[in-house]
Design a protein around this motif. Structure first.
Motif, PDB file in Angstrom:
ATOM      1  N   LEU A 209       0.763  -1.182   0.029  1.00 13.35           N
ATOM      2  CA  LEU A 209      -0.035   0.121  -0.147  1.00 13.35           C
ATOM      3  C   LEU A 209       1.071   1.284  -0.041  1.00 13.35           C
ATOM      4  O   LEU A 209       0.621   2.180  -0.826  1.00 13.35           O
ATOM      5  N   ARG A 210       1.996   1.525   0.774  1.00 17.19           N
ATOM      6  CA  ARG A 210       2.699   2.693   1.060  1.00 17.19           C
ATOM      7  C   ARG A 210       3.577   2.579  -0.333  1.00 17.19           C
ATOM      8  O   ARG A 210       4.135   3.784  -0.425  1.00 17.19           O
ATOM      9  N   LEU A 211       3.899   1.729  -0.943  1.00 16.84           N
ATOM     10  CA  LEU A 211       4.593   1.677  -1.956  1.00 16.84           C
ATOM     11  C   LEU A 211       3.916   2.045  -3.480  1.00 16.84           C
ATOM     12  O   LEU A 211       4.234   1.674  -4.459  1.00 16.84           O
ATOM     13  N   ARG A 212       2.484   1.897  -3.129  1.00 20.63           N
ATOM     14  CA  ARG A 212       1.492   2.288  -4.002  1.00 20.63           C
ATOM     15  C   ARG A 212       1.353   1.182  -5.226  1.00 20.63           C
ATOM     16  O   ARG A 212       1.304   1.360  -6.258  1.00 20.63           O
ATOM     17  N   LEU A 213       1.648  -0.070  -4.787  1.00 19.90           N
ATOM     18  CA  LEU A 213       1.488  -1.255  -5.560  1.00 19.90           C
ATOM     19  C   LEU A 213      -0.028  -1.740  -5.545  1.00 19.90           C
ATOM     20  O   LEU A 213      -0.134  -2.705  -6.588  1.00 19.90           O
ATOM     21  N   THR A 214      -0.811  -1.473  -4.635  1.00 19.91           N
ATOM     22  CA  THR A 214      -2.038  -1.854  -4.500  1.00 19.91           C
ATOM     23  C   THR A 214      -2.885  -0.660  -3.996  1.00 19.91           C
ATOM     24  O   THR A 214      -2.291   0.284  -3.440  1.00 19.91           O
ATOM     25  N   ASP A 215      -4.218  -0.888  -3.776  1.00 20.73           N
ATOM     26  CA  ASP A 215      -5.099  -0.080  -2.871  1.00 20.73           C
ATOM     27  C   ASP A 215      -5.671  -1.047  -1.841  1.00 20.73           C
ATOM     28  O   ASP A 215      -5.413  -2.422  -1.643  1.00 20.73           O
TER      29      ASP A 215
END
Length: 251
Positions: free
Chosen positions: A191-197
């Motif tokens: 989430l924090r790496l913006r790989l998913t929501d």
């Protein structure tokens, strides 16, 4: 005409369905819930478990996240940390702290990179320190003292095995809980790496459930000589991550 629950032969009704087996309280479950809560300050939230390295290399995206998590569970965390946790749990329950030290040293030696070793011992020491304060069990305090005296490395998995055993959590439940905590930490890093929501992160966790089950059963069948991971791509990414100019996570 509607029948009341329990009127049909073989239907025990709601009272029987909610009754706990004699002698089996909710204490161990509540301990597991507390230790796997992302708010428990063991330091897991600072780790990406090599995911940031994969992201920096462009080697993972939203679609490949489940496959990477599965590989880490089956070939990394499962044969190494989960197995060591199960062994440490049994040794603690058998009142054999010297065996716990041997398991701890063995697991530490299998962690090839400095970053992974530091992450494991930092979170392990924090878990023992806080676990002793929260649960007040002498087994936890005694092992924490050994770690402070540098008689044992204090890896996270072994520390968890000690805490779970000392608080009466059964070994299978302990291994499953710690693996779930790993998955939650992995999903949080994604989430924090913006790989998913947030929605897809929950799907990721649910999809990992059967893999966790398989990983638990395999871990419970291994011996100390079997402890060790074989996810070499993760070791490579961790090594690159150590030298990265900018890092969000400690591992």
């Amino acid at each position: 005409m509607y029948r009341k629950e329990g009127d049909i032969t073989g239907d025990p009704g709601p009272a029987a369905a909610t009754a706990a087996p004699a002698g089996l309280g909710l204490g161990p479950l509540l301990v597991s819930l507390q230790l796997t809560d992302s708010a428990f300050p063991s330091g897991f939230y600072t780790l990406s478990h090599s995911l940031e390295g994969f992201a920096q290399a462009g080697a993972v995206d939203a679609e490949s996240l489940p496959a990477l998590l599965e590989d880490l569970l089956l070939h990394g965390v499962g044969p190494a940390d989960a197995t060591a946790l199960a062994l440490a749990h049994r040794a603690t329950a058998a009142d054999d702290p010297e065996a716990v030290v041997r398991i701890d040293e063995h697991l530490f030696a299998t962690k090839l990179g400095r970053e992974m070793r530091q992450a494991a011992t930092r979170t392990g020491r924090q878990l023992l320190d806080l676990g002793h304060e929260v649960f007040g069990r002498p087994e936890i305090g005694d092992y924490y003292d050994r770690v402070v005296r540098r008689e044992a490395p204090g890896t996270q998995a072994v520390a968890a095995g000690v805490v779970y055993a000392a608080t009466g959590v059964p070994v299978r439940q302990a291994v499953a809980a710690d693996l779930f905590a790993f998955c939650v930490s992995f999903a949080g890093a994604a989430l924090r790496l913006r790989l998913t929501d947030h929605r897809r992160a929950q799907t990721l966790l649910r999809g990992a459930a059967p893999v966790i089950e398989a990983t638990v059963e395999a871990a419970l069948c291994r011996e100390l000589d079997d402890v060790g991971a074989t996810v070499f791509a993760s070791d490579v990414m961790s090594g690159r991550h150590e030298r990265a100019e900018a890092r969000l996570f400690a591992s």
